[in-house]
Design a protein around this motif. Structure first.
Motif, PDB file in Angstrom:
ATOM      1  N   ALA A 241      51.523  44.994  41.066  1.00  0.00           N
ATOM      2  CA  ALA A 241      50.089  45.247  41.238  1.00  0.00           C
ATOM      3  C   ALA A 241      49.885  46.753  41.200  1.00  0.00           C
ATOM      4  CB  ALA A 241      49.598  44.705  42.579  1.00  0.00           C
ATOM      5  N   CYS A 242      48.693  47.155  40.812  1.00  0.00           N
ATOM      6  CA  CYS A 242      48.368  48.575  40.867  1.00  0.00           C
ATOM      7  C   CYS A 242      48.491  49.062  42.316  1.00  0.00           C
ATOM      8  CB  CYS A 242      46.942  48.772  40.335  1.00  0.00           C
ATOM      9  SG  CYS A 242      46.469  50.463  40.080  1.00  0.00           S
ATOM     10  N   GLY A 243      48.217  48.137  43.248  1.00  0.00           N
ATOM     11  CA  GLY A 243      48.344  48.462  44.677  1.00  0.00           C
ATOM     12  C   GLY A 243      49.734  48.958  45.063  1.00  0.00           C
TER      13      GLY A 243
ATOM     14  N   GLY B 248      46.449  42.496  29.398  1.00  0.00           N
ATOM     15  CA  GLY B 248      46.795  41.936  30.700  1.00  0.00           C
ATOM     16  C   GLY B 248      48.288  41.964  30.908  1.00  0.00           C
ATOM     17  N   HIS B 249      48.819  40.859  31.382  1.00  0.00           N
ATOM     18  CA  HIS B 249      50.245  40.758  31.688  1.00  0.00           C
ATOM     19  C   HIS B 249      50.833  39.514  31.029  1.00  0.00           C
ATOM     20  CE1 HIS B 249      49.351  43.690  34.820  1.00  0.00           C
ATOM     21  NE2 HIS B 249      48.329  42.917  35.142  1.00  0.00           N
ATOM     22  N   LYS B 250      52.152  39.404  31.078  1.00  0.00           N
ATOM     23  CA  LYS B 250      52.801  38.254  30.435  1.00  0.00           C
ATOM     24  C   LYS B 250      52.215  36.924  30.924  1.00  0.00           C
ATOM     25  CE  LYS B 250      57.142  37.182  31.421  1.00  0.00           C
ATOM     26  NZ  LYS B 250      58.580  37.446  31.500  1.00  0.00           N
TER      27      LYS B 250
ATOM     28  N   MET C  65      41.535  53.114  38.422  1.00  0.00           N
ATOM     29  CA  MET C  65      42.597  52.194  38.818  1.00  0.00           C
ATOM     30  C   MET C  65      42.679  51.023  37.848  1.00  0.00           C
ATOM     31  SD  MET C  65      43.946  53.169  41.615  1.00  0.00           S
ATOM     32  CE  MET C  65      43.579  54.277  42.981  1.00  0.00           C
ATOM     33  N   GLU C  66      43.816  50.757  37.343  1.00  0.00           N
ATOM     34  CA  GLU C  66      44.200  49.568  36.564  1.00  0.00           C
ATOM     35  C   GLU C  66      43.225  49.192  35.456  1.00  0.00           C
ATOM     36  OE1 GLU C  66      45.090  45.877  37.976  1.00  0.00           O
ATOM     37  OE2 GLU C  66      43.133  45.425  38.777  1.00  0.00           O
ATOM     38  N   SER C  67      42.820  50.202  34.719  1.00  0.00           N
ATOM     39  CA  SER C  67      41.954  49.957  33.573  1.00  0.00           C
ATOM     40  C   SER C  67      42.696  50.413  32.327  1.00  0.00           C
ATOM     41  CB  SER C  67      40.650  50.742  33.739  1.00  0.00           C
ATOM     42  OG  SER C  67      39.683  50.252  32.861  1.00  0.00           O
TER      43      SER C  67
ATOM     44  N   GLY D  45      41.082  41.262  42.974  1.00  0.00           N
ATOM     45  CA  GLY D  45      41.641  41.698  44.252  1.00  0.00           C
ATOM     46  C   GLY D  45      42.446  42.979  44.138  1.00  0.00           C
ATOM     47  N   ASP D  46      43.163  43.136  43.017  1.00  0.00           N
ATOM     48  CA  ASP D  46      43.969  44.353  42.837  1.00  0.00           C
ATOM     49  C   ASP D  46      43.065  45.572  42.646  1.00  0.00           C
ATOM     50  OD1 ASP D  46      46.224  45.940  42.555  1.00  0.00           O
ATOM     51  OD2 ASP D  46      46.549  45.419  40.449  1.00  0.00           O
ATOM     52  N   SER D  47      41.987  45.404  41.879  1.00  0.00           N
ATOM     53  CA  SER D  47      41.113  46.580  41.698  1.00  0.00           C
ATOM     54  C   SER D  47      40.409  46.948  42.998  1.00  0.00           C
ATOM     55  CB  SER D  47      40.076  46.385  40.584  1.00  0.00           C
ATOM     56  OG  SER D  47      39.979  45.098  40.145  1.00  0.00           O
TER      57      SER D  47
ATOM     58  N   ASP E  59      47.856  52.814  36.467  1.00  0.00           N
ATOM     59  CA  ASP E  59      47.778  51.448  35.936  1.00  0.00           C
ATOM     60  C   ASP E  59      49.157  50.812  35.807  1.00  0.00           C
ATOM     61  OD1 ASP E  59      46.692  49.129  34.882  1.00  0.00           O
ATOM     62  OD2 ASP E  59      46.483  49.918  32.852  1.00  0.00           O
ATOM     63  N   HIS E  60      49.171  49.489  35.810  1.00  0.00           N
ATOM     64  CA  HIS E  60      50.422  48.745  35.595  1.00  0.00           C
ATOM     65  C   HIS E  60      50.318  47.784  34.422  1.00  0.00           C
ATOM     66  CE1 HIS E  60      49.386  44.813  37.853  1.00  0.00           C
ATOM     67  NE2 HIS E  60      48.278  45.464  37.666  1.00  0.00           N
ATOM     68  N   HIS E  61      49.242  47.893  33.623  1.00  0.00           N
ATOM     69  CA  HIS E  61      49.121  47.030  32.447  1.00  0.00           C
ATOM     70  C   HIS E  61      49.900  47.616  31.271  1.00  0.00           C
ATOM     71  CE1 HIS E  61      45.470  45.726  34.665  1.00  0.00           C
ATOM     72  NE2 HIS E  61      45.775  44.564  34.148  1.00  0.00           N
ATOM     73  N   GLN E  62      50.488  46.717  30.489  1.00  0.00           N
ATOM     74  CA  GLN E  62      51.122  47.151  29.250  1.00  0.00           C
ATOM     75  C   GLN E  62      50.014  47.578  28.291  1.00  0.00           C
ATOM     76  OE1 GLN E  62      53.764  44.105  27.794  1.00  0.00           O
ATOM     77  NE2 GLN E  62      54.046  45.187  25.855  1.00  0.00           N
TER      78      GLN E  62
ATOM     79  N   THR F 132      46.936  39.024  45.506  1.00  0.00           N
ATOM     80  CA  THR F 132      46.113  38.443  44.442  1.00  0.00           C
ATOM     81  C   THR F 132      46.727  38.676  43.062  1.00  0.00           C
ATOM     82  OG1 THR F 132      44.732  40.433  44.415  1.00  0.00           O
ATOM     83  CG2 THR F 132      43.975  38.590  45.752  1.00  0.00           C
ATOM     84  N   ASP F 133      47.275  39.865  42.813  1.00  0.00           N
ATOM     85  CA  ASP F 133      47.766  40.152  41.461  1.00  0.00           C
ATOM     86  C   ASP F 133      49.083  39.467  41.128  1.00  0.00           C
ATOM     87  OD1 ASP F 133      45.908  41.498  39.899  1.00  0.00           O
ATOM     88  OD2 ASP F 133      47.411  42.934  39.244  1.00  0.00           O
ATOM     89  N   THR F 134      49.796  39.010  42.169  1.00  0.00           N
ATOM     90  CA  THR F 134      50.989  38.206  41.891  1.00  0.00           C
ATOM     91  C   THR F 134      50.619  36.728  41.822  1.00  0.00           C
ATOM     92  OG1 THR F 134      51.456  38.019  44.264  1.00  0.00           O
ATOM     93  CG2 THR F 134      52.596  39.778  43.067  1.00  0.00           C
TER      94      THR F 134
HETATM   95 MN    MN Z   1      46.276  44.494  38.481  1.00  0.00          MN
END
Ligand code: MN
Ligand code: 5GP
Length: 332
Positions: free
Chosen positions: A134-136, A296-298, A92-94, A34-36, A114-117, A164-166
């Protein structure tokens, strides 16, 4: 590279780069979520509002329940782009360039948002902000910097990205900024109840059967703190579903109070095992994924390993159990 890196671009830098160009190609990671979808389409609508030309190419189709969202039908699905007739590529977010799954994109002016670590900063401009839920959220800031009016299409996609990303406002990366943006989306016409119904309550009967079958075979490990799910072709065939129907199902075991993490093993016909991880609170499943070349994320991460399942499963489960033990020390 982290959000503290000095070479990190700002929304303003990206805004300037966009204003100086006309034709854009937008992409995101393979198997878009959903975020992408939301980030790419909000951006596409905003660029078109500025009179720019936009093409969106993804390696895989959008999950079925997103198909009715505005503009999703214009996303081209393909593994290669042969044309070079665009001035900038926006990814976006890759977290790395190869995760797009699309070839032929190298060598163009590239904007990486992007917002990924652990993003590898492969762009000419890299806007990396791990604090975004979210990247959004970043796309929203950029749209404001570009002074594009918030249309219903734009805010629908920004809200979709955040919702979706939360994990529908469950993950630990939610901040006041998240709600400030959602507030603006709702003021501009988003109906949160309708969005939640469209995203989370649009299952097919087959998907309900799939949920039953997966939960029926769910294993509990680590004294009930870890749930393990398995997907194979037999379950899909028996329930008349496809891989696409598995979206979101990994979150179901987390609704049990005791369960702190979920591992979802998905067996591919090619012998690869794709693993998705989810967790609660400070249980860090990104660290586990990154040890296997994923990310990804935590609270939400994934990776792929070579099978067979029996050979890889126990070491992975042991690592998740260690992450649970470490994370539970700071449970709120
Ligand atoms: Mn995302
Ligand atoms: P999912 O389990 O829904 O596929 O992915 C959960 C999160 O982990 C998403 O933020 C996704 O982008 C990230 N992720 C999943 N698989 C990979 C992977 O193989 N590599 C990296 N870097 N991130 C991944």
């Amino acid at each position: 590279m982290t959000s503290q890196t000095t070479s990190n671009a700002t929304a303003k830098d990206i805004c300037h780069a966009i204003m100086a160009r006309h034709r854009f190609l937008i992409t995101s990671h393979a198997r878009p979520d959903g975020d992408s979808i939301g980030s790419q389409l909000a951006m596409a609508y905003a660029l078109e509002a500025l009179g720019k030309e936009v093409r969106i190419v993804n390696a895989d189709p959008a999950p079925e329940h997103y198909l009715e969202f505005p503009g999703v039908d214009r996303i081209e699905v393909g593994l290669e782009v042969l044309e070079r007739d665009y001035d900038a590529l926006i990814v976006m977010e890759s977290s790395d360039f190869r995760r797009t799954g699309v070839s032929g994109l190298e060598g163009r002016f590239t904007i990486n948002i992007d917002h990924h670590q652990g993003n590898t900063a492969y762009g000419d401009l890299n806007w990396l902000d791990e604090s975004a839920a979210a990247c959004g959220e970043l796309v929203f800031e950029l749209i404001q910097a570009m002074e594009v009016p918030l249309t219903l299409e734009i805010v629908t996609h920004i809200y979709l990205a955040i919702l979706t990303d939360t994990g529908s406002f469950h993950h630990s990366n939610i901040t006041p900024r998240t709600f400030a943006i959602c507030r603006e989306c709702v003021e501009a016409g988003v109906n949160p109840a309708a969005m939640a119904r469209r995203v989370f309550d649009s299952n097919s009967f087959g998907k309900l059967k799939l949920i039953g079958a997966l939960l029926d075979e769910m294993e509990l490990r680590d004294e009930g703190r870890l749930a393990v799910l398995y997907l194979n072709d037999e379950i899909l065939n028996a329930t008349g579903t496809t891989y696409n129907d598995t979206e979101g199902l990994i979150n179901l075991p987390l609704t049990a109070r005791e369960i702190m993490a979920v591992a979802f093993f998905k067996l591919g016909a090619d012998g690869d095992v794709r693993i998705s991880l989810r967790s609660k609170y400070d249980v860090d499943v990104r660290a586990v994924a990154s040890r296997y070349g994923g990310g990804g994320h935590k609270n939400a991460s994934g990776f792929t390993v070579r099978g067979p399942l029996e050979a890889v499963r126990e070491p992975i489960i042991t690592e998740i159990e260690a992450a649970i033990a470490a994370g539970l020390q700071s449970k709120p």
